[in-house]
Design a protein around this motif. Structure first.
Motif, PDB file in Angstrom:
ATOM      1  N   GLN A   6      -1.381  -4.792 -13.145  1.00  0.00           N
ATOM      2  CA  GLN A   6      -2.259  -5.326 -12.091  1.00  0.00           C
ATOM      3  C   GLN A   6      -1.950  -4.646 -10.760  1.00  0.00           C
ATOM      4  N   ALA A   7      -0.680  -4.450 -10.479  1.00  0.00           N
ATOM      5  CA  ALA A   7      -0.286  -3.791  -9.228  1.00  0.00           C
ATOM      6  C   ALA A   7      -0.817  -2.361  -9.191  1.00  0.00           C
ATOM      7  N   GLN A   8      -0.738  -1.654 -10.324  1.00  0.00           N
ATOM      8  CA  GLN A   8      -1.242  -0.268 -10.388  1.00  0.00           C
ATOM      9  C   GLN A   8      -2.748  -0.237 -10.191  1.00  0.00           C
ATOM     10  N   ALA A   9      -3.437  -1.204 -10.798  1.00  0.00           N
ATOM     11  CA  ALA A   9      -4.898  -1.258 -10.663  1.00  0.00           C
ATOM     12  C   ALA A   9      -5.271  -1.501  -9.205  1.00  0.00           C
ATOM     13  N   GLN A  10      -4.537  -2.365  -8.518  1.00  0.00           N
ATOM     14  CA  GLN A  10      -4.823  -2.639  -7.107  1.00  0.00           C
ATOM     15  C   GLN A  10      -4.575  -1.397  -6.250  1.00  0.00           C
ATOM     16  N   GLN A  11      -3.497  -0.685  -6.552  1.00  0.00           N
ATOM     17  CA  GLN A  11      -3.204   0.528  -5.785  1.00  0.00           C
ATOM     18  C   GLN A  11      -4.297   1.576  -5.985  1.00  0.00           C
ATOM     19  N   LEU A  43      -6.329   0.650   7.561  1.00  0.00           N
ATOM     20  CA  LEU A  43      -5.938   0.916   6.178  1.00  0.00           C
ATOM     21  C   LEU A  43      -4.457   0.639   5.969  1.00  0.00           C
ATOM     22  N   SER A  44      -3.623   1.060   6.895  1.00  0.00           N
ATOM     23  CA  SER A  44      -2.185   0.805   6.731  1.00  0.00           C
ATOM     24  C   SER A  44      -1.897  -0.686   6.865  1.00  0.00           C
ATOM     25  N   THR A  45      -2.619  -1.382   7.741  1.00  0.00           N
ATOM     26  CA  THR A  45      -2.454  -2.836   7.854  1.00  0.00           C
ATOM     27  C   THR A  45      -2.874  -3.497   6.550  1.00  0.00           C
ATOM     28  N   PHE A  46      -3.996  -3.009   6.004  1.00  0.00           N
ATOM     29  CA  PHE A  46      -4.478  -3.544   4.733  1.00  0.00           C
ATOM     30  C   PHE A  46      -3.440  -3.329   3.642  1.00  0.00           C
ATOM     31  N   ARG A  47      -2.877  -2.091   3.572  1.00  0.00           N
ATOM     32  CA  ARG A  47      -1.855  -1.800   2.576  1.00  0.00           C
ATOM     33  C   ARG A  47      -0.614  -2.674   2.775  1.00  0.00           C
ATOM     34  N   ALA A  48      -0.219  -2.853   4.016  1.00  0.00           N
ATOM     35  CA  ALA A  48       0.962  -3.676   4.303  1.00  0.00           C
ATOM     36  C   ALA A  48       0.720  -5.118   3.861  1.00  0.00           C
ATOM     37  N   LYS A  49      -0.463  -5.609   4.161  1.00  0.00           N
ATOM     38  CA  LYS A  49      -0.781  -6.986   3.754  1.00  0.00           C
ATOM     39  C   LYS A  49      -0.829  -7.102   2.240  1.00  0.00           C
ATOM     40  N   GLU A  50      -1.402  -6.102   1.578  1.00  0.00           N
ATOM     41  CA  GLU A  50      -1.449  -6.111   0.112  1.00  0.00           C
ATOM     42  C   GLU A  50      -0.036  -6.079  -0.469  1.00  0.00           C
ATOM     43  N   GLU A  51       0.835  -5.256   0.118  1.00  0.00           N
ATOM     44  CA  GLU A  51       2.213  -5.198  -0.349  1.00  0.00           C
ATOM     45  C   GLU A  51       2.923  -6.531  -0.120  1.00  0.00           C
ATOM     46  N   ARG A  55       4.451  -8.851  -2.879  1.00  0.00           N
ATOM     47  CA  ARG A  55       5.846  -9.277  -2.812  1.00  0.00           C
ATOM     48  C   ARG A  55       5.932 -10.811  -2.916  1.00  0.00           C
ATOM     49  N   LYS A  56       5.088 -11.520  -2.193  1.00  0.00           N
ATOM     50  CA  LYS A  56       5.101 -12.989  -2.250  1.00  0.00           C
ATOM     51  C   LYS A  56       4.711 -13.492  -3.641  1.00  0.00           C
ATOM     52  N   LYS A  57       3.754 -12.762  -4.249  1.00  0.00           N
ATOM     53  CA  LYS A  57       3.352 -13.126  -5.611  1.00  0.00           C
ATOM     54  C   LYS A  57       4.532 -13.009  -6.556  1.00  0.00           C
ATOM     55  N   MET A  58       5.317 -11.952  -6.418  1.00  0.00           N
ATOM     56  CA  MET A  58       6.490 -11.739  -7.260  1.00  0.00           C
ATOM     57  C   MET A  58       7.535 -12.832  -6.983  1.00  0.00           C
ATOM     58  N   GLU A  59       7.712 -13.197  -5.705  1.00  0.00           N
ATOM     59  CA  GLU A  59       8.648 -14.265  -5.375  1.00  0.00           C
ATOM     60  C   GLU A  59       8.249 -15.579  -6.041  1.00  0.00           C
ATOM     61  N   VAL A  60       6.946 -15.878  -5.954  1.00  0.00           N
ATOM     62  CA  VAL A  60       6.446 -17.116  -6.570  1.00  0.00           C
ATOM     63  C   VAL A  60       6.644 -17.064  -8.078  1.00  0.00           C
ATOM     64  N   ARG A  61       6.360 -15.917  -8.693  1.00  0.00           N
ATOM     65  CA  ARG A  61       6.559 -15.779 -10.138  1.00  0.00           C
ATOM     66  C   ARG A  61       8.023 -16.007 -10.504  1.00  0.00           C
ATOM     67  N   GLU A  62       8.925 -15.420  -9.709  1.00  0.00           N
ATOM     68  CA  GLU A  62      10.355 -15.589  -9.962  1.00  0.00           C
ATOM     69  C   GLU A  62      10.757 -17.063  -9.842  1.00  0.00           C
TER      70      GLU A  62
END
Length: 171
Positions: A6-11, A43-51, A55-62
């Protein structure tokens, strides 16, 4: 694995958006450097927000995985406690059942013994009453015998005295 895909598809989608934006910039040569700078900044703000979202999604999953692990441990502990509790209840039920069966068995034995005791007590009372009655009769007869013997002795003494007087008078 799904998370990585999913992360690769988003990138890839982000790259397409960037390429499309860059392509439209090349078609539109009237854009100034400021517009281009704003696009890159956005675009960089968008990328930062996506990252950050990723990251928060991964934290929640953990956190969810950690909670699931704890829930599984607690479930195992509860199952163990339940087994122990059921194990405690079974011996008591068996003992109670055995004691109840013994009580029932003794009650069955006591019933005829109780009847026998009542019967024997009645026989004893009847025999005691008959014994006492015969004893009273015997006492009455002994009393009568003593009266008769006493009367007989008196009469014999009286006769002897008379005979003795008769013998004395002959002399």
């Amino acid at each position: 694995m799904m998370q990585t895909e999913q992360a690769q598809a988003q990138q890839q989608q982000q790259q397409l958006v960037v390429q499309n934006s860059a392509g439209s910039l090349s078609f539109n040569s009237n854009l100034s450097k400021e517009d281009e700078e704003m696009s890159r900044s956005a675009l960089s703000t968008f990328r930062a927000k996506e990252e950050e979202i990723e990251r928060k999604k991964m934290e929640v999953r953990e956190k969810v995985q950690a909670q699931l692990g704890r829930v599984e441990e607690e479930t195992k502990r509860l199952a163990t406690i339940r087994e122990e509790l059921e194990g405690l209840a079974d011996p008591m039920r068996k003992e109670v059942s055995q004691v109840r069966k013994k009580i029932d068995s003794i009650n069955k034995e006591l019933k005829p013994l109780g009847h026998t005791c009542q019967k024997k007590e009645k026989e004893y009372r009847d025999a005691l009453e008959a014994f006492n009655e015969k004893n009273r009769e015997k006492v009455q007869l002994i009393t009568k015998l003593m009266e008769l013997v006493s009367e007989s002795e008196k009469l014999r003494m009286k006769k002897l005295e008379e005979l003795s007087k008769n013998v004395d008078s002959l002399q």
